[in-house]
Design an enzyme around this catalytic site. Structure first.
Site, mmCIF file in Angstrom:
data_model
loop_
_atom_site.group_PDB
_atom_site.id
_atom_site.type_symbol
_atom_site.label_atom_id
_atom_site.label_comp_id
_atom_site.label_asym_id
_atom_site.label_seq_id
_atom_site.Cartn_x
_atom_site.Cartn_y
_atom_site.Cartn_z
ATOM 1 N NE ARG A 224 21.544 -30.194 -4.658
ATOM 2 C CZ ARG A 224 22.627 -29.901 -5.381
ATOM 3 N NH1 ARG A 224 22.965 -28.646 -5.618
ATOM 4 N NH2 ARG A 224 23.364 -30.863 -5.906
ATOM 5 C CG HIS A 272 21.664 -26.185 -10.360
ATOM 6 N ND1 HIS A 272 20.973 -27.125 -9.649
ATOM 7 C CD2 HIS A 272 22.964 -26.362 -10.006
ATOM 8 C CE1 HIS A 272 21.812 -27.851 -8.919
ATOM 9 N NE2 HIS A 272 23.041 -27.388 -9.123
HETATM 10 P P1 NDP Z 1 30.397 -30.548 2.262
HETATM 11 O O1 NDP Z 1 29.786 -31.859 2.553
HETATM 12 O O2 NDP Z 1 31.878 -30.450 2.129
HETATM 13 O O3 NDP Z 1 29.973 -29.496 3.405
HETATM 14 C C1 NDP Z 1 28.703 -29.454 3.928
HETATM 15 C C2 NDP Z 1 28.690 -28.504 5.118
HETATM 16 O O4 NDP Z 1 27.346 -28.435 5.620
HETATM 17 C C3 NDP Z 1 29.570 -28.992 6.267
HETATM 18 O O5 NDP Z 1 30.211 -27.914 6.901
HETATM 19 C C4 NDP Z 1 28.556 -29.630 7.212
HETATM 20 O O6 NDP Z 1 28.929 -29.623 8.578
HETATM 21 C C5 NDP Z 1 27.382 -28.698 7.020
HETATM 22 N N1 NDP Z 1 26.145 -29.341 7.459
HETATM 23 C C6 NDP Z 1 25.579 -30.488 7.016
HETATM 24 N N2 NDP Z 1 24.465 -30.764 7.707
HETATM 25 C C7 NDP Z 1 24.332 -29.784 8.621
HETATM 26 C C8 NDP Z 1 23.395 -29.518 9.649
HETATM 27 N N3 NDP Z 1 22.355 -30.337 9.870
HETATM 28 N N4 NDP Z 1 23.564 -28.409 10.404
HETATM 29 C C9 NDP Z 1 24.618 -27.593 10.196
HETATM 30 N N5 NDP Z 1 25.556 -27.788 9.236
HETATM 31 C C10 NDP Z 1 25.403 -28.868 8.460
HETATM 32 O O7 NDP Z 1 29.679 -29.990 0.967
HETATM 33 P P2 NDP Z 1 30.219 -28.933 -0.117
HETATM 34 O O8 NDP Z 1 30.725 -27.738 0.608
HETATM 35 O O9 NDP Z 1 31.123 -29.584 -1.080
HETATM 36 O O10 NDP Z 1 28.873 -28.611 -0.912
HETATM 37 C C11 NDP Z 1 27.755 -28.066 -0.250
HETATM 38 C C12 NDP Z 1 26.531 -28.149 -1.150
HETATM 39 O O11 NDP Z 1 26.627 -27.229 -2.219
HETATM 40 C C13 NDP Z 1 26.327 -29.489 -1.870
HETATM 41 O O12 NDP Z 1 25.758 -30.462 -1.017
HETATM 42 C C14 NDP Z 1 25.397 -29.100 -2.993
HETATM 43 O O13 NDP Z 1 24.065 -29.217 -2.541
HETATM 44 C C15 NDP Z 1 25.729 -27.628 -3.239
HETATM 45 N N6 NDP Z 1 26.349 -27.406 -4.565
HETATM 46 C C16 NDP Z 1 25.706 -26.572 -5.449
HETATM 47 C C17 NDP Z 1 26.263 -26.308 -6.673
HETATM 48 C C18 NDP Z 1 25.624 -25.356 -7.611
HETATM 49 O O14 NDP Z 1 26.051 -25.215 -8.763
HETATM 50 N N7 NDP Z 1 24.590 -24.630 -7.210
HETATM 51 C C19 NDP Z 1 27.536 -26.923 -7.089
HETATM 52 C C20 NDP Z 1 28.109 -27.768 -6.081
HETATM 53 C C21 NDP Z 1 27.537 -27.995 -4.863
HETATM 54 P P3 NDP Z 1 30.196 -30.481 9.081
HETATM 55 O O15 NDP Z 1 31.389 -29.741 8.520
HETATM 56 O O16 NDP Z 1 30.113 -30.393 10.544
HETATM 57 O O17 NDP Z 1 30.052 -31.850 8.505
HETATM 58 C C1 OXD Z 2 26.472 -30.328 -7.703
HETATM 59 C C2 OXD Z 2 25.727 -29.297 -8.361
HETATM 60 O O1 OXD Z 2 25.999 -30.859 -6.694
HETATM 61 O O2 OXD Z 2 26.069 -28.932 -9.493
HETATM 62 O O3 OXD Z 2 27.592 -30.676 -8.148
HETATM 63 O O4 OXD Z 2 24.770 -28.762 -7.804
#
Ligand code: NDP
Ligand code: OXD
Length: 309
Positions: A224, A272
């Site tokens: 993001r 995106h």
């Molecule tokens: P998840 O919720 O499965 O994973 C998030 C990860 O971030 C976890 O490992 C979590 O830690 C870690 N995290 C959260 N907060 C912190 C923090 N304060 N410090 C350190 N680590 C942190 O999300 P996804 O993997 O499914 O997706 C990640 C992001 O990708 C989404 O939130 C979205 O913003 C983005 N995305 C973008 C897309 C695009 O097309 N560009 C498409 C889909 C998603 P922990 O494991 O300890 O909880």
């Molecule tokens: C999602 C994205 O969050 O597309 O699914 O960014």
């Protein structure tokens, strides 16, 4: 018969309607699936963040909001939402993200731009390094970060992952918390940011943390926009601390035409598109959660409203 409201833009309805109906039939769920249902009769809300639905108060009997997006930052703070919120963990989206990240990591690792942009007749051999000689760091070891890590390990890279809580993953150096970030970044020849957008993750890459990375590092951000301090990144790109950045997500989308990222020689902007939710597989995920709701089983992929993801 249950009532499922599809609250997303009309073009999404065209993409999802038939796949949702097929998945509902396969799960033997008798449902009225529609874009318009009286609020107090709705049992489940299939939701996209750009939906007009912002006030959940009238949905008095709804059991869950099932988000079509992985990211929930635009809905998680909605105070009218009092029922469970599930985010999207879609195998199709995950595959797309793994492909997109692998491609951009390989681009930087092999220095592909040199050959693609080079129009000269220079024949000087240039032996590419091996993946085992390269450190890749993934900030965020969730559904997407872990899948990307597994793919990069298969390619031979040295992979370090960073998360909020402690983790173990075969072949990955797992670091966590504030103390782990500096250690992770000190290794990051290529850094992939796959964190959710929360109060705690804003500006994870800032002037101080960018300076902790090896000089000439590469950044790939499909997470993001707010994960990175834009001005600090531009300064780091200008002074060579960061060699190049590939950015798929931004604080304002579409990225305004006057934003310096567009014209910066060391930035690649993608609109995106890293990984879109895929309607066939995502419909199965949505319907599985409806099945669970009806069977009284716990929902999958529930969002922790306190943590914001
Ligand atoms: P998840 O919720 O499965 O994973 C998030 C990860 O971030 C976890 O490992 C979590 O830690 C870690 N995290 C959260 N907060 C912190 C923090 N304060 N410090 C350190 N680590 C942190 O999300 P996804 O993997 O499914 O997706 C990640 C992001 O990708 C989404 O939130 C979205 O913003 C983005 N995305 C973008 C897309 C695009 O097309 N560009 C498409 C889909 C998603 P922990 O494991 O300890 O909880
Ligand atoms: C999602 C994205 O969050 O597309 O699914 O960014």
């Amino acid at each position: 018969m249950i009532n499922i409201l599809f609250a997303a833009q009309p073009d999404r309805w065209q993409k999802y309607e038939s796949h949702l109906r097929v998945a509902l039939k396969a799960a033997n769920i008798d449902a009225n699936l529609a874009q318009d249902i009286p609020a107090d009769e709705v049992d489940y809300i299939v939701y996209a963040p750009n939906s007009e639905l912002q006030d959940f108060t009238p949905y008095t009997r709804a059991k869950a909001v099932l988000n079509l997006w992985a990211g929930v930052e635009t809905i998680v703070g909605n105070e009218t939402l009092r029922i469970p919120l599930a985010r999207m963990v879609d195998p199709g989206l995950t595959s797309a993200m793994v492909e997109w990240i692998s491609a951009h990591v390989l681009r930087y690792h092999l220095g592909l731009d040199i050959d693609i942009l080079n129009r000269s007749t220079d024949w000087t051999p240039r032996t590419p390094p091996l993946a085992q000689e390269r450190q890749v760091v993934i900030l965020g070891l969730g559904a997407l970060g872990q899948s990307a890590a597994a793919a990069l390990i298969n390619l031979g890279f040295n992979v370090t992952g960073w998360s909020r809580s402690a983790k173990e993953m075969a072949g990955v150096t797992c670091l966590h918390g504030e103390a782990g970030l500096a250690d992770a970044l000190s290794r990051a020849e290529i850094c992939v940011t796959l964190l959710p957008d929360t109060a705690a993750t804003e500006n994870t890459l800032n002037a101080q943390t960018l300076a902790q990375m090896p000089r000439g590092a590469f950044i790939i951000n499909p997470g993001r926009g707010p994960l990175i301090d834009d001005s600090a990144l531009i300064e780091a790109l200008d002074n060579g601390q960061i060699a190049h950045a590939t950015l798929d997500v931004f604080r304002i989308e579409p990225l305004p035409v006057e934003h310096p990222f567009w014209a910066h020689p060391h930035v690649t902007v993608t609109p995106h598109i890293a990984a879109e939710t895929r309607s066939v597989t995502a419909s199965q995920v949505i319907v599985e959660n409806i099945r669970r709701g009806e069977a009284g089983e716990p929902f999958l992929n529930l969002v922790d409203r306190t943590l914001g993801y």
